[in-house]
Design an enzyme around this catalytic site. Structure first.
Site, short mmCIF file in Angstrom:
data_model
loop_
_atom_site.label_atom_id
_atom_site.label_comp_id
_atom_site.label_asym_id
_atom_site.label_seq_id
_atom_site.Cartn_x
_atom_site.Cartn_y
_atom_site.Cartn_z
N TYR A 199 -3.13 -0.25 10.52
CA TYR A 199 -2.91 -0.49 9.09
C TYR A 199 -1.59 0.14 8.63
O TYR A 199 -0.76 -0.51 7.99
CB TYR A 199 -4.07 0.09 8.29
CG TYR A 199 -3.96 -0.11 6.80
CD1 TYR A 199 -4.16 -1.36 6.23
CD2 TYR A 199 -3.68 0.97 5.96
CE1 TYR A 199 -4.08 -1.53 4.85
CE2 TYR A 199 -3.61 0.80 4.59
CZ TYR A 199 -3.80 -0.46 4.03
OH TYR A 199 -3.71 -0.62 2.67
N THR A 227 -12.30 -1.13 -4.29
CA THR A 227 -12.56 -2.46 -3.77
C THR A 227 -13.46 -2.35 -2.53
O THR A 227 -13.73 -1.24 -2.05
CB THR A 227 -11.25 -3.15 -3.35
OG1 THR A 227 -10.68 -2.42 -2.25
CG2 THR A 227 -10.25 -3.20 -4.50
N SER A 267 0.88 -1.17 0.00
CA SER A 267 0.00 0.00 0.00
C SER A 267 0.91 1.21 0.00
O SER A 267 2.04 1.15 0.51
CB SER A 267 -0.88 0.04 1.26
OG SER A 267 -1.51 1.30 1.41
#
Length: 254
Positions: free
Chosen positions: A145, A180, A132
């Site tokens: 994250y 997504t 990412s």
């Protein structure tokens, strides 16, 4: 792509949808034999049926042995794609931190531990890590994250610098927003930071395949991330101040 992908045994984790499904479709279209892995068995089986692949559902941390058997004994390309977009701050429950670490980092470590002995012995193997842009930069509102994606990037980087002379190819994919279910679940922070420049999963896969042809480690489906990454390194305080302004803008909308 002939000679790199055609006939190769490929494993894609988290392939029931999103980037993973797009990876599985593209590898199959290029002539690879594809194992489709996902925690959701029905989604894994649906994608496998669509592409003529093999569904091996279950935990991405423990899929290598079964995937290898399904491919007749050899994995050539492993796409460590399964991930968790865990939001929250330093105050997130320790269970949230632990699960993010397990899925976003340790699943990659466990897969590499299973795959590398064979790959290093034969002098070839390809490890694709879906990281990412948060692994290069950060993501507001999502400490677990951001931190674990930094870890995923660091592990991919370490694999590459340690084993590239022994035939290991490593690619770290670092997109920003991708359309997504994961993006849809990020809520207002995703709407502010990611949605305006979000791309389709197929664009991420195209960037990877271009990177494979060019033998590049760092795959940036959003090219502007390179400029952000350079700015972060060259002037960290200026960059942090800029990111804090975005943080404040987000707080004002909550």
């Amino acid at each position: 792509m002939v000679g790199v992908v055609e006939g190769a045994g490929v494993v894609v984790t988290g392939a029931g949808g999103g980037i993973g499904a797009a990876l599985a479709r593209r590898f199959a279209a290029e002539g690879a034999r594809v194992v489709v892995n996902d925690l959701d068995a029905a989604r894994a089986e649906a994608v496998a049926r669509e592409i003529g692949g093999i569904a091996v559902p279950g935990d991405a941390s423990a899929v290598v042995a079964d995937a290898r058997d399904a491919l007749g004994g050899t994995v050539d390309v492993y796409c460590a794609n399964a991930g968790l977009a865990s939001g929250g701050s330093e105050a997130a429950d320790e269970e949230v931190w632990a699960l993010a670490w397990d899925v976003n980092v340790m699943a990659h470590v466990r897969a590499a531990n299973e795959l590398l002995p064979e790959w290093l012995e034969r002098g070839s193997g390809r490890f694709v890590s879906t990281v990412s842009a948060a692994g290069l930069l950060t993501m507001i509102g999502a400490a677990p994250y951001s931190v674990t994606k930094h870890g995923a990037y660091a592990f991919a980087e370490w694999l590459s610098l340690t084993y590239r002379h022994r035939g290991l190819k490593v690619h770290a994919i670092c997109p920003q927003g991708v359309r997504t279910d994961m993006l849809a679940g990020t809520g207002s922070v995703g709407d502010l930071v990611l949605a305006p420049t979000a791309i389709e999963p197929e664009a991420v896969v195209q960037a990877l395949f271009e990177g494979i042809e060019e033998d590049r480690f760092l795959i940036l489906p959003h090219p502007e991330v390179a400029d952000y990454y350079q700015a972060r390194a060259a002037a960290p305080d200026r960059w942090l101040t800029s990111m804090n302004h975005i943080q404040q803008k987000w707080e004002a909308t909550r």
